[in-house]
Design a protein around this motif. Sequence first.
Motif, PDB file in Angstrom:
ATOM      1  N   LEU A 247       0.849  -1.192   0.000  1.00 39.38           N
ATOM      2  CA  LEU A 247       0.000   0.000   0.000  1.00 39.38           C
ATOM      3  C   LEU A 247       0.885   1.242   0.000  1.00 39.38           C
ATOM      4  N   VAL A 248       0.618   2.163  -0.884  1.00 35.57           N
ATOM      5  CA  VAL A 248       1.423   3.384  -0.961  1.00 35.57           C
ATOM      6  C   VAL A 248       0.538   4.579  -0.628  1.00 35.57           C
ATOM      7  N   LEU A 249       0.961   5.364   0.370  1.00 38.30           N
ATOM      8  CA  LEU A 249       0.186   6.535   0.802  1.00 38.30           C
ATOM      9  C   LEU A 249       1.077   7.772   0.806  1.00 38.30           C
ATOM     10  N   SER A 250       0.488   8.911   0.513  1.00 43.03           N
ATOM     11  CA  SER A 250       1.215  10.172   0.683  1.00 43.03           C
ATOM     12  C   SER A 250       0.793  10.795   2.015  1.00 43.03           C
ATOM     13  N   ARG A 251       1.777  11.246   2.768  1.00 39.53           N
ATOM     14  CA  ARG A 251       1.498  11.912   4.044  1.00 39.53           C
ATOM     15  C   ARG A 251       2.351  13.167   4.153  1.00 39.53           C
ATOM     16  N   LYS A 252       1.810  14.179   4.795  1.00 35.63           N
ATOM     17  CA  LYS A 252       2.573  15.393   5.059  1.00 35.63           C
ATOM     18  C   LYS A 252       3.113  15.342   6.485  1.00 35.63           C
ATOM     19  N   LYS A 253       4.065  16.205   6.767  1.00 35.60           N
ATOM     20  CA  LYS A 253       4.596  16.310   8.124  1.00 35.60           C
ATOM     21  C   LYS A 253       3.462  16.495   9.126  1.00 35.60           C
ATOM     22  N   GLY A 254       3.486  15.702  10.202  1.00 36.11           N
ATOM     23  CA  GLY A 254       2.463  15.800  11.240  1.00 36.11           C
ATOM     24  C   GLY A 254       1.260  14.898  10.994  1.00 36.11           C
ATOM     25  N   GLU A 255       1.154  14.350   9.796  1.00 35.69           N
ATOM     26  CA  GLU A 255       0.023  13.458   9.519  1.00 35.69           C
ATOM     27  C   GLU A 255       0.360  12.025   9.920  1.00 35.69           C
ATOM     28  N   SER A 256      -0.675  11.244  10.157  1.00 37.93           N
ATOM     29  CA  SER A 256      -0.487   9.893  10.710  1.00 37.93           C
ATOM     30  C   SER A 256      -1.168   8.828   9.867  1.00 37.93           C
ATOM     31  N   ILE A 257      -0.797   7.600  10.183  1.00 41.13           N
ATOM     32  CA  ILE A 257      -1.447   6.412   9.634  1.00 41.13           C
ATOM     33  C   ILE A 257      -1.809   5.533  10.823  1.00 41.13           C
ATOM     34  N   VAL A 258      -2.980   4.963  10.838  1.00 35.11           N
ATOM     35  CA  VAL A 258      -3.367   4.033  11.902  1.00 35.11           C
ATOM     36  C   VAL A 258      -3.458   2.637  11.305  1.00 35.11           C
ATOM     37  N   ILE A 259      -2.790   1.687  11.949  1.00 40.14           N
ATOM     38  CA  ILE A 259      -2.815   0.298  11.489  1.00 40.14           C
ATOM     39  C   ILE A 259      -3.548  -0.540  12.526  1.00 40.14           C
ATOM     40  N   ASP A 260      -4.580  -1.212  12.097  1.00 38.41           N
ATOM     41  CA  ASP A 260      -5.259  -2.188  12.947  1.00 38.41           C
ATOM     42  C   ASP A 260      -5.710  -1.580  14.279  1.00 38.41           C
ATOM     43  N   ASP A 261      -6.073  -0.308  14.268  1.00 39.01           N
ATOM     44  CA  ASP A 261      -6.686   0.322  15.438  1.00 39.01           C
ATOM     45  C   ASP A 261      -5.739   0.627  16.596  1.00 39.01           C
ATOM     46  N   HIS A 262      -4.541   0.032  16.627  1.00 39.23           N
ATOM     47  CA  HIS A 262      -3.711   0.202  17.813  1.00 39.23           C
ATOM     48  C   HIS A 262      -2.257   0.578  17.503  1.00 39.23           C
ATOM     49  N   ILE A 263      -1.908   0.706  16.241  1.00 41.19           N
ATOM     50  CA  ILE A 263      -0.548   1.143  15.889  1.00 41.19           C
ATOM     51  C   ILE A 263      -0.679   2.439  15.088  1.00 41.19           C
ATOM     52  N   GLU A 264      -0.030   3.495  15.576  1.00 39.32           N
ATOM     53  CA  GLU A 264      -0.119   4.778  14.886  1.00 39.32           C
ATOM     54  C   GLU A 264       1.273   5.229  14.464  1.00 39.32           C
ATOM     55  N   ILE A 265       1.398   5.539  13.199  1.00 34.99           N
ATOM     56  CA  ILE A 265       2.687   5.976  12.644  1.00 34.99           C
ATOM     57  C   ILE A 265       2.530   7.417  12.186  1.00 34.99           C
ATOM     58  N   THR A 266       3.394   8.293  12.697  1.00 34.03           N
ATOM     59  CA  THR A 266       3.300   9.716  12.392  1.00 34.03           C
ATOM     60  C   THR A 266       4.587  10.189  11.707  1.00 34.03           C
ATOM     61  N   VAL A 267       4.430  10.944  10.645  1.00 37.61           N
ATOM     62  CA  VAL A 267       5.603  11.567  10.018  1.00 37.61           C
ATOM     63  C   VAL A 267       5.960  12.807  10.830  1.00 37.61           C
ATOM     64  N   LEU A 268       7.139  12.779  11.484  1.00 37.28           N
ATOM     65  CA  LEU A 268       7.537  13.899  12.340  1.00 37.28           C
ATOM     66  C   LEU A 268       8.234  14.991  11.555  1.00 37.28           C
ATOM     67  N   GLY A 269       8.929  14.583  10.511  1.00 37.18           N
ATOM     68  CA  GLY A 269       9.634  15.596   9.740  1.00 37.18           C
ATOM     69  C   GLY A 269      10.382  14.962   8.581  1.00 37.18           C
ATOM     70  N   VAL A 270      10.752  15.809   7.628  1.00 34.86           N
ATOM     71  CA  VAL A 270      11.497  15.341   6.463  1.00 34.86           C
ATOM     72  C   VAL A 270      12.679  16.276   6.267  1.00 34.86           C
ATOM     73  N   GLU A 271      13.878  15.669   6.220  1.00 35.35           N
ATOM     74  CA  GLU A 271      15.068  16.482   5.946  1.00 35.35           C
ATOM     75  C   GLU A 271      15.835  15.821   4.830  1.00 35.35           C
ATOM     76  N   GLY A 272      15.795  16.420   3.650  1.00 37.02           N
ATOM     77  CA  GLY A 272      16.465  15.803   2.508  1.00 37.02           C
ATOM     78  C   GLY A 272      15.871  14.423   2.259  1.00 37.02           C
ATOM     79  N   GLU A 273      16.724  13.389   2.292  1.00 34.31           N
ATOM     80  CA  GLU A 273      16.244  12.032   2.026  1.00 34.31           C
ATOM     81  C   GLU A 273      15.802  11.313   3.292  1.00 34.31           C
ATOM     82  N   THR A 274      15.945  11.971   4.449  1.00 31.45           N
ATOM     83  CA  THR A 274      15.645  11.307   5.712  1.00 31.45           C
ATOM     84  C   THR A 274      14.257  11.697   6.220  1.00 31.45           C
TER      85      THR A 274
END
Lengths: 81, 150
Positions: free
Chosen positions: A2-29
Motif C-alpha cells: 500500500l502506498v500513501l502520501s502523508r505530510k509532516k504531522g500526519e499519521s497512519i493508523v494500522i489495525d486500530d492500535h498502531i499509529e505511525i506519524t511523520v515527524l519531519g522530512v530532511e532531505g532524504e531522511t
Amino acid sequence: MLVLSRKKGESIVIDDHIEITVLGVEGETVRIGISAPAEVDIFRKEVHLAIQEANKQSAASTKDHIEALIAQFQQSVKNEK
Amino acid sequence: MIIESASWGSIEVEDDQIFHFNRGIPGFEEEKEFAILPYEDSPFSMMQSLSEPSLSFLLADPFLFEPGYEFELPDHDTMELGIKEKVLVRCIVTLQASIEESSINLLAPIVMNPENVEAKQIVLQQSGYQTRHAIKELSAARTLFAKDGE
C-alpha cells in the motif's frame, strides 16, 4: 504494498492500535514516530535482518566441531592456570 | 523428558531446562521450545530445539567474556517474561575454526526467566553492541585464553 502520501504531522493508523506519524522530512531522511502496544516489537529492518542472519549462521554446528572447540577452550584455560 | 538431537542423540532433560520462546527467535520463528543445557566446566551451554533435532546453538555467558557487558531490559520485556527477581542472560556464539576466532552476538541476548521458563531473544536498541563481537577481542579474553607456548 500500500502506498500513501502523508505530510509532516500526519499519521497512519494500522489495525486500530498502531499509529505511525511523520515527524519531519530532511532531505532524504524521514523521521517517523510510532505508537504501538508494548508487546509489539519494532526494529530497524536492517537490524532485524542482521539478527536473523547471525542466528542462521550460528545454527546446527556438528557435535564433533563443538566438542573440539570446547576441549580447546578448556585446555587453554587450564594452561592459563 | 527425553528429547532428540541430531548432534547428541537422545538426551534426558529436566523440565526446568526447557524454555518457552513465545515468538521463536529471529530466523526461526516457528521454534517455540528449546532445551538449554550447560556444558560442564565451561562457560558454554547448548540450546537444542525440541521440535527440530538438527537445530542447535552454542551459547556463552557474556559477562564472563565481557565483564562490562550491560543493558537495560525494557519494561515490556520484563513484563512479557514475568521477570521478578531471577534472570539469566546468554548470547549466541557463531563458531569459526577456533573458539578465539568465533564471535558472540551481544546485540541480541537470550534473556530467560528461570522461575517460569519463559525466554526471548531481545534486540537492544541503541546499545552500540553488534551481532558479531570476535571473542578474542572481548575484554576478558586475555584471562580466558592462554597464548600459544605459555
